[in-house]
Structure formats: structure tokens, C-alpha cells
Design a protein around this motif. Structure first.
Motif, PDB file in Angstrom:
ATOM      1  N   SER B 193       0.813  -1.250   0.015  1.00  0.00           N
ATOM      2  CA  SER B 193      -0.128   0.102  -0.025  1.00  0.00           C
ATOM      3  C   SER B 193       0.977   1.272  -0.051  1.00  0.00           C
ATOM      4  N   ILE B 194       0.320   2.201  -0.536  1.00  0.00           N
ATOM      5  CA  ILE B 194       1.040   3.460  -0.612  1.00  0.00           C
ATOM      6  C   ILE B 194       0.250   4.508   0.162  1.00  0.00           C
ATOM      7  N   PHE B 195       0.514   5.383   1.175  1.00  0.00           N
ATOM      8  CA  PHE B 195      -0.124   6.039   1.996  1.00  0.00           C
ATOM      9  C   PHE B 195       0.187   7.513   1.504  1.00  0.00           C
ATOM     10  N   GLY B 196      -0.700   8.278   0.992  1.00  0.00           N
ATOM     11  CA  GLY B 196      -0.390   9.646   0.710  1.00  0.00           C
ATOM     12  C   GLY B 196      -0.225   9.685  -0.987  1.00  0.00           C
ATOM     13  N   GLY B 197       0.635  10.804  -1.269  1.00  0.00           N
ATOM     14  CA  GLY B 197       0.778  10.918  -3.062  1.00  0.00           C
ATOM     15  C   GLY B 197       0.011  11.989  -3.152  1.00  0.00           C
ATOM     16  N   GLU B 198      -0.078  12.333  -4.564  1.00  0.00           N
ATOM     17  CA  GLU B 198      -0.886  13.285  -4.886  1.00  0.00           C
ATOM     18  C   GLU B 198      -2.243  13.784  -4.561  1.00  0.00           C
ATOM     19  N   PHE B 199      -2.889  12.653  -4.989  1.00  0.00           N
ATOM     20  CA  PHE B 199      -4.489  12.963  -4.892  1.00  0.00           C
ATOM     21  C   PHE B 199      -4.973  12.535  -3.362  1.00  0.00           C
ATOM     22  N   PRO B 200      -4.787  11.379  -2.881  1.00  0.00           N
ATOM     23  CA  PRO B 200      -5.331  11.013  -1.572  1.00  0.00           C
ATOM     24  C   PRO B 200      -4.752  12.125  -0.577  1.00  0.00           C
ATOM     25  N   SER B 201      -5.520  12.128   0.696  1.00  0.00           N
ATOM     26  CA  SER B 201      -5.294  13.311   1.705  1.00  0.00           C
ATOM     27  C   SER B 201      -4.259  12.901   2.421  1.00  0.00           C
ATOM     28  N   GLY B 202      -2.910  13.077   1.656  1.00  0.00           N
ATOM     29  CA  GLY B 202      -1.611  12.694   2.044  1.00  0.00           C
ATOM     30  C   GLY B 202      -0.812  13.952   2.541  1.00  0.00           C
ATOM     31  N   HIS B 203       0.228  13.636   3.163  1.00  0.00           N
ATOM     32  CA  HIS B 203       1.235  14.801   3.616  1.00  0.00           C
ATOM     33  C   HIS B 203       1.619  15.756   2.116  1.00  0.00           C
TER      34      HIS B 203
END
Lengths: 287, 369
Positions: B193-203
Motif C-alpha cells: 500500500s502507498i499512503f499519501g501521494g498527490e491525490f489522496p489526503s496525504g502529506h
């Protein structure tokens, strides 16, 4: 027949394409903002009925103390027998020395008094005779003899305020001993030169005292475009100062352009690309 | 829709976001009826009493030839792994000070290291944007180096922190300068899994640290240069569960409180803070007294809690290492002023598995226990 005037070929200008990339970027940003609005509204809604901070503080207070903690010092309590004898003594007007001397607390390291009077038999640190507590080691001001001199602990002023008299010129004292202690007690920071290079010397001060100029980056790289003028500040490559702050600058994008080409060519051995802060480059649009 | 209309929508959405944030801030302010220090002092708590000899340096681990950047204890044995600017990982026996392993890394720019739960492997990462895993039982090659057993590639920025999921040898989480955290399967080397990045509400800036809850290993928090801490659920990578605001600078360190329901954070703004994971409340600010010798406020580089949670240890960029009484928010000891203290910035610290010892790492190239 005369030469016909031939108009040299004139290539047509490329057609003006609509500014799709700029529109796409704006659409994407609006989507992100709308999503953020949704999250914020959810969070506001979730705060309805949430317990106040005091309840959380109560939980923290109750949790701490449920587990034994080996790193926290245990309070030394007086022995029960000592307490009893003290109570008895307080009730008897005259001290009967042999009664007092029967029970000496086992943790009392005070030397046995020749005249065994009640008060000295109790051997509390306030009343026992203690050896002179000096600031022991020539290099430092902490008491090393604590195991044999429990009283010393309460009488030795370890590491008093610094007078800075013995520190080197141009040093600022962080935590010196008193003036009669050895100079090595002082934790002095020499003033830095204005160039960042001096920050790496082991004998130099920490980078935060440096008024650094931008570093000399290796050829082919640009100097740090970060807002701060000094790479020694924290935002440039977290754990690494100045030297690794060389960043390959990304081109700036006019607002309605087709975007920019994101490129971070392989860095040299010294510097790496650490941060990206230009939104055009993050989207990676190509013209 | 025309560009002009899009711009209008953008401006309206931005205004709505700002207004909602302000409302959230005010709503939280209404719930902020006290803090931990005020509450516990009203309950009659007094600070833990430390004398100058209660916490002493009993070991200095010397061997690195560069700044120490990171360290980690094994969960059970008293071993420590440290990572340094000299491009090596060293595994130490903390009781005897002996070095049991010295691993020369392919990329010397290492920023983090961690032990696997069984203590048999170590993982590290840095500016190479990859996480390397070494099995300590592997046979050394003819140069005496332990070969790398797995390299986890995929991040687009430097690896700032890595942690194994508790009791799982095959699951590792990394945080990165590419603004994301990633959950890996160490066996296959694949990203789960990837947490964050451009679109999801990540850092929205580099992620600098992470910590996994001991009581609920599906939850972890990450601290970032965007001044926030975010809570993630391993099962839901699409968005952060919650965002914690409060710090005014990069969040360099995060660590869960022993109950797994609160966490501490340390920042460039010079403060540590205690947050409640479930409600999002900021429970306490731990701010040092201003020191006239400091031109700038020393930044917090690392935080850790004692096994009961009563003490919080925080390392600073000026070499201080404060021992905070978590409940009354007072400094009960400064390890940076003791005899034999570090001579440089404290870059990392951690408690042993049984909570009886603290190890600190510093830019002075040493570790101290």
C-alpha cells in the motif's frame, strides 16, 4: 524569359492549441480542494459529541502508574523501625542513649558517633557528620563519592552557573562550571566563520550559529533555491547540512503554460535531489 | 468549463477550505478545557524527583567515524543497531559495548535503521531512495561484508524512516521525502500500500518519521515537513484517518505513547506535543525555557517515552537531551549537562525493550547508554 520571382517558402506557424494542460491542472486542483472540503466537513461532524480534552487527560493520568518503570528512581523510604524509634524519642523527654543506639537504620552510612545520642543514632543526612564534599574530579563538577557520601549529594553544587571567565575568547558558554573548575568543563561554541564550509569541522560550532552563504554546489547543479538563504537551516536535507543541499532546480512554470518538464538528472556523488516544491513539476506535465 | 470559470471555482473552494479549517480550530478550542499538566497538578501530582546520579551514562559506544543518524534496540536482546554518515551500520551489544556486526552499505547516505522483530535482520534506508534489508545470520563475503538480502525500491525520494510492523517479520513501513509512506512485503519486495501521494489526503511535504501503535498495529502516525502529523490505517490507504495540526515547523519525530492511544511529536518549532489519537486533541505542549545563549530555538530531533509513559525523552539540535515529566510538563533532568554527555547534536534516541536503559546517538559520532 526573365526569372520569376519566387517567394521563399514560409512555414506556417504552428496552430494555436488550446491551453489544455493549464485547464487540467486547475481541474485537478479543484478536485483536490473539493475532496479536502469533504474531509473537513466530516471532521467537523465527528467533533459533535467528542469528549473534551479533560477526559483524555484523565485517561493519561490513570494509565501512567499502571506499569512499573525501571528507569524512574524509587523514593527511599525510612524503615518502619526507624519511624517507631523516632516517635518514641519524641515522646520521651530525656534521651536514653542505649535505647536509641539499639536500632540503626541499615542504610545509614554515617560514621558511628562516639557519643551515641538519640539524634545522631538516627543518622539522617541532615544531622550526620559527612566528609567534605568537594567538586571531585578535576575535570568535572559532579560528585563521584556518592556511594560513600550520601550527604554529599545534597551539599555539592554540581555544575553551578558559568562565569565564562575561563572560556576561550569568542566563545559563548552553554554550560560551564564555576571559574575555579577546569576549562574543559566549559562547553563552548567558537564563533563560526561566514562560510558554510566551516560548519563541518569538528571543532566548529553547530550550523545554527553559522550565518551561512549558499553553498558552492558541484558543477552542473544550481545553488539551493530554497527560501532560506542558508542551507544550514533545517529544511535543506534534514540530517545533512549544506553539502548535500545542492538541489537541481526545476524550471518555474508560467501559470497557463503547458506545464514543465520535470527532470531530475542523476545527481553526482555529493548531492542528491532532496525536495521538490514546485507544483508544476509534481504534476509532470509535458508540453 | 472555461479556464475563467475554473479559476472562480478554485477561488471559491479555497475560501471554503479556509473557512472550514477556521471553524474546526474554533470547535477544538471549545473542547480544550485543560491540558495534561494543569489537570494532573490539580490532582496533586508533583514532578518525578531526579538526582544527578539517578540517570548516568554507563556506556559510550565508539566506533563510527561519522555522525550517527539513527539507532534502534532489539525488542528482547540488548543489542543496538546504529547508522552513520560513515556509510556503515554497526550492531552493538549494549551490555559489553562490543560490536557484533559492521555492515558497509552500498549507499553511504543512510538516514534510518531498524531491527526486525526477531532481531535477526536489520533494515536501513537513505538518499538512495531504497530500503535495504540485511540478515545478520548471513555469511559474510570475502571482504567481510554481509550481503544485502533484499532491496525495496519504489520510492521517488529519500527514505527518512522505516519501522517493522510489530511481530511481523515480513511487513515494513517506510516514510519518504516523496511525501508518501509505503507498506512493503519484505519477502517479495513488493509495495502493498502507498499512503499519501498527490491525490489522496496525504502529506504535502517530505515525511520525516513514523511510529506504529503497539496496541493496534494497524494504525501508524507520520510526521512531515508540512507541520502536521497524520494517522493512517494500514487497511485503508486511500486517505489519512486524521490530521493533527499544532506544530509551527517540520515534525521531525513521532512516537506512540505506551498505551497506543496517544502519541508524542517533536518539531523544528522547538516543542514536543502530546496528541490524542482518537479525538485529535492536542493534550500538552512541552516547550523549553528560552536560553539566552541560543541564537535560534534548538529543534527537536527525536522523542521517546519510558515504558510507563511517565517520562518523555527528547533530543535537541544543540546537544540537550531533556527528560520531561509527561504529566506535569516539567523538565526533570537534562542529560546534556551531565558528565560525559554528548558533544554534539542529539540525532536519535530510544529505550531498550525492558525500559531500563536509554540510548542516545549524536553528531559527535558516539552512542551513549
Amino acid at each position: 524569359m526573365g526569372a520569376t520571382d519566387v517567394t521563399p517558402p514560409c512555414p506556417k506557424s504552428p496552430p494555436k492549441y488550446p491551453d489544455l494542460c493549464g485547464r487540467r491542472r486547475l481541474q485537478l486542483e479543484v478536485q483536490i480542494l473539493n475532496r479536502e472540503i469533504g474531509f473537513l466537513e466530516e471532521e467537523l461532524h465527528s467533533l459533535e459529541g467528542v469528549q473534551p480534552v479533560s477526559r483524555c487527560c484523565k485517561e493519561v493520568n490513570e494509565f501512567i502508574g499502571t506499569k512499573p518503570d525501571p528507569i524512574i528512581p524509587v523514593n527511599k523510604k525510612r524503615h518502619g523501625s526507624c519511624r517507631m524509634w523516632r516517635w518514641i524519642r519524641s515522646k520521651i523527654c530525656c534521651c536514653v542513649s542505649w535505647i536509641c543506639c539499639l536500632e540503626k537504620p541499615t542504610n545509614c552510612s554515617c560514621p558511628q558517633s562516639k557519643n551515641c545520642e538519640c539524634c545522631s543514632c538516627e543518622c539522617s543526612c541532615d544531622s550526620c557528620s559527612y566528609p567534605n564534599c568537594t567538586c571531585c574530579n578535576s575535570n568535572c563538577c559532579t560528585c563521584l563519592e556518592v556511594s560513600r557520601c550520601p550527604c554529599c549529594r545534597s551539599f555539592c553544587n554540581c555544575k553551578p552557573n558559568c562565569s565564562c571567565m575561563n572560556c576561550k575568547q569568542n566563545c559563548s558558554c552553554i554550560n560551564c562550571c564555576s571559574s575555579n573548575c577546569n576549562i574543559s568543563c566549559c562547553r563552548c561554541r567558537p564563533s563560526c566563520s561566514t562560510h558554510c564550509g566551516s560548519c563541518f569541522s569538528e571543532s566548529c560550532c553547530s550550523c545554527m550559529r553559522c550565518s551561512c552563504t549558499k553553498p558552492q554546489c558541484f558543477s552542473g547543479a544550481f545553488s539551493c533555491f530554497w527560501p532560506f538563504s542558508c542551507c544550514c537551516k533545517s529544511n535543506c536535507g534534514k540530517s545533512l547540512c549544506c553539502r548535500s543541499c545542492c538541489v537541481l532546480r526545476t524550471p518555474s512554470c508560467p501559470e497557463c503554460s503547458c506545464g514543465c518538464v520535470w527532470s531530475c538528472p542523476t545527481c553526482g556523488d555529493i548531492c542528491r535531489c532532496i525536495k521538490r516544491n514546485n507544483p508544476c513539476c509534481i504534476s509532470g506535465c509535458f508540453c | 468549463m472555461s479556464v475563467a470559470e475554473l479559476k472562480e471555482k478554485h477561488a471559491a473552494a479555497t475560501a471554503t477550505v479556509n473557512s472550514l479549517r477556521e471553524r474546526l480550530k474554533q470547535r477544538r478550542q471549545l473542547l480544550l478545557d485543560t491540558d495534561v499538566a494543569t489537570y494532573t497538578k490539580n490532582q496533586g501530582r508533583s514532578p518525578v524527583n531526579f538526582s544527578a546520579t539517578d540517570l548516568v551514562c554507563c556506556r559510550t559506544l565508539q566506533g563510527h567515524t561519522g555522525k550517527v543518524y539513527a539507532l534502534d534496540w532489539t525488542p528482547e536482546k540488548n543489542w543496538i543497531v546504529s547508522a552513520s554518515q560513515d556509510g556503515r551500520l554497526i550492531v552493538w551489544n549494549a551490555l559489553t559495548s562490543q560490536k557484533t556486526h559492521a555492515i558497509k552499505l552500498l549507499c553511504p547516505w543512510v538516514m534510518t535503521c531498524v531491527f526486525a522483530p526477531n532481531g535477526q535482520s536489520v533494515a536501513c534506508g537513505g538518499l538512495d531512495s531504497a530500503c535495504s534489508v540485511f540478515n545478520l545470520s548471513s555469511q559474510s563475503d570475502r571482504d567481510g561484508n554481509i550481503p544485502v538480502s533484499r532491496i525495496l525500491t519504489g520510492h521517488k525520494g529519500y527514505i527518512s524512516c522505516c519501522q517493522y510492523v510489530p511481530d511481523q517479520e515480513t511487513r515494513l513501513i517506510t516514510s519518504s521525502g516523496d511525501q508518501t509512506c509505503v507498506l512493503w512485503d519484505v519477502t517479495t519486495g513488493q509495495r502493498i500500500s502507498i499512503f499519501g501521494g498527490e491525490f489522496p489526503s496525504g502529506h504535502t511535504a517530505d515525511v520525516l518519521s513514523l511510529s506504529i501503535s503497539s496496541t493496534n498495529p494497524n494504525m501508524f502516525v507520520s510526521g512531515s515537513c508540512d507541520s502536521t502529523v497524520r494517522l493512517w490505517d494500514l487497511r485503508i490507504a486511500s486517505r489519512a484517518v486524521r490530521t493533527y495540526h499544532g506544530h509551527d515547523g517540520d515534525v521531525n519525530a513521532v512516537r506512540f505513547f505506551p498505551d497506543g492511544l496517544r502519541f508524542g511529536s517533536g518539531s523544528d518549532d522547538g516543542t514536543c506535543r502530546l496528541f490524542d489519537m482518537r479525538t485529535g486533541h492536542q493534550l500538552q505542549v512541552y516547550a523549553r525555557q528560552p536560553d539566552r545563549n541560543d541564537d535560534e530555538i534548538p529543534t527537536v530531533t527525536s522523542v521517546a517515552f519510558s515504558i510507563s509513559g511517565r517520562l518523555m525523552f527528547s533530543g535537541y539540535s544543540n546537544g540537550d537531551c531533556y527528560v520531561w515529566d509527561t504529566l506535569v510538563a516539567e523538565v526533570v533532568q537534562n542529560l546534556g549537562t551531565l558528565q560525559n554527555s554528548h558533544e554534539g547534536r542529539i540525532s536519535c534516541l530510544g529505550l531498550s525493550g525492558d525500559g531500563s536503559a536509554l540510548c542516545t546517538g549524536s553528531y559527535d559520532k558516539n552512542l551513549k547508554v
